[in-house]
Design an enzyme around this catalytic site. Sequence first.
Site, mmCIF file in Angstrom:
data_model
loop_
_atom_site.group_PDB
_atom_site.id
_atom_site.type_symbol
_atom_site.label_atom_id
_atom_site.label_comp_id
_atom_site.label_asym_id
_atom_site.label_seq_id
_atom_site.Cartn_x
_atom_site.Cartn_y
_atom_site.Cartn_z
ATOM 1 N N GLU A 163 0.812 -1.213 0.000
ATOM 2 C CA GLU A 163 0.000 0.000 0.000
ATOM 3 C C GLU A 163 0.850 1.269 0.000
ATOM 4 O OE1 GLU A 163 -3.507 -0.428 2.214
ATOM 5 O OE2 GLU A 163 -3.632 1.659 2.844
ATOM 6 N N ASP A 204 -2.458 -3.062 3.277
ATOM 7 C CA ASP A 204 -2.865 -3.126 4.682
ATOM 8 C C ASP A 204 -4.038 -4.094 4.867
ATOM 9 O OD1 ASP A 204 -0.941 -1.273 5.098
ATOM 10 O OD2 ASP A 204 -2.287 0.378 5.635
ATOM 11 N N TYR A 220 4.124 4.441 11.914
ATOM 12 C CA TYR A 220 3.007 4.919 11.093
ATOM 13 C C TYR A 220 1.967 5.651 11.940
ATOM 14 C CZ TYR A 220 -0.593 4.644 7.511
ATOM 15 O OH TYR A 220 -1.537 4.936 6.590
#
Length: 687
Positions: free
Chosen positions: A26, A127, A338
């Site tokens: 992703e 993801d 993240y």
Amino acid sequence: MDTITIIGEKCIIFIILQSRYLVITEKPSSARKIAHALDDSSSPRKGKYGKVSFYVAEHKGDELVIVSAVGHLYTIEQKKGGWSYPVYDIEWVPTYESNKKLSYTKQYLDAIIGLANKIDGYVSACDYDQEGSLIAYNIIKHGIGDQALTKARRMLYSTLTSKELVSAWEHITPSLDYSVVSAGKTRHETDWLFGINLSRALTLAARRFLDFKKVLSIGRVQGPALKFVYDLEQSIQSFIPTPYWKVYAETEIEGETYSLDYEKQTLKREIHARDVARECRGKKGKVNDIDEQSKNIAPPSPFNLGDLQNDAYKHFKMSPSDTLKAAEKLYLGAYISYPRTESNKIPKEINVKEILEELSKNRKYEEESKLLLGRKRFIPKQGKGEDPAHPAIHPTGQRPRQLKKEEKNIYDLIVKRFMASLGEDLIQVDTTISIEVKGHTFYLRGILTQKTGWTQFYGEYHKLKDQRIPKIEIGQIVPITSLSTRRRYTRPSSRFNPSSLVRKMEQEDIGTKATRSNIIDTLYQRGYVKSNKIKITELGEVTIETLQTFCPDIIKVEFTRILEKELKKIEENQKDPDKVFSEAMEELKSILEDFKKNEEQIGRSISNTILGKRSLDGGESCKVCNRDKLEDSVFCQKHTDVYNRVEDEFQQWRYALGYQWVEYLEKLNKLSGTGGYVKEVIKFILR
DNA sequence: GCAAGGTC
Ligand SMILES: [Zn+2]
């Protein structure tokens, strides 16, 4: 890797076939981590396709080409026709074609398509969520081709640790997760069709009577978010303060003054307050109880994005979208994990000790991280938030360079919160000393910190508020050295700020961690709301009121709940996605027909609101606003409701203060907490 | 030009 065994007459030949897989992630950071985890020697070859990095890993005899997307590379567009409604004909097109600002996505799509050469199998390694499934599906289907879909499989992982990634590769599914893909597609298409059609309907109606350059918009998430602001504003504007009394008392013990709380936080009548004052002022009290309670306050869990946005607003007055931008910068610099995560958990696979060791090389965090390193266990406090694809936000240990002031602040907050989550409980003793004076009880309260625990790591972001108490014994006599009572008035709820509105959206579960703050920015851009203490504008108000009549669903949180239930049925193969979609379209169609029929009326009410004009359709309007008057009232619905409540509340005021009607109205009119609608009604009555 | 969802 396949082993083909050919058994001939006299010999056995093994032919070992190496397979080539194209692995699509992703985002770039996952591609890098997956490549390092799956390469047998942990050193994948790095290549460039144009400007886009990709990796080639050798894994147990197979060759993996690992390349990344940048989120969605495909989006929805209308097939034909102009800026009108209704529009139902849509198609998926590359994002870079439909939005010039996103033209950088072209190089990523080109890279994936270019690398899809002599490939035996495709692996969706996006993801572990619905959007991730759809991202890879769209790229494979529209970018590479239908034949590639038959060779496509899904790799599922929740943390990007080597161990989990190796295991995810071994448990790769035999085909794509088509039911999840269908749910994702249905979500996108439903949102597009409702959002675009209703936005155009509103805009075109507004332009009927106005030279209106702006666009209006509405959607499944914007709608309820704006409605939260609207509802709160209504309650503020309709607020009628109530009087109450508060007792303020002090005692003096060994030359020190301590403030006392009266047993009742508030008193409802003035005579009650006078009674307390008469009976206790200047008197002596007797200590009849000393209660000590030790309490343990557990460390906070590491941040998810919402918590971070909330704390950044609290400590630095940064807006949620600015916080997200700063956190993204830190993530791209590899200084933090993240940031777009809903999780408050750090899984045990993450090497906390190593992170602390790296942090200890930074003089700013040396002392605290060394303290933590002196421990045997490194287990961060686990919080409630969960995320299918990412852990809670934490520092990577890598030392940041050349940060802007805002990024520096955000980084410091994240590091200290992470360290605090590893700390021990804060232990405090709460003491409550009860002092009796002629049947009235006063409390002297104290807080004593026994162990600072995690707060020593959270620094300036958590201040301990100790309150000292005197040495005192049961039976001791103490003087009430001062006592006063003060009249107060209740206040309306405070308005949302950008951070508390994000919180509200989280609580109501609309939008996602990555979109909430942007959607709030959109409300500002449309002119629906203004200022930091978020206030709805007249345009925002008329938009909500129009939709309340013509499309009440789009401003309700339940719309999302129902959609989610339908999507779940699709995911679980209990309902045909086409059926879900056609049911939604049936509803939309009738809404849009109704809207079109009433477009003139809607346009008029929008333009009247904006121009501050009274309605021209013959009907009489409310004495104090532009809305239509009710038949048996001089006011509109809203002002009639307010008038009725002004009457009701009068009883309370007469009871508390013995006020007469006019005295009451005049007082309300002067108080700052009294709502705007209330004052409008009062001014009319007193005219 | 309009949604909500990804991510740079
Ligand atoms: Zn009115």
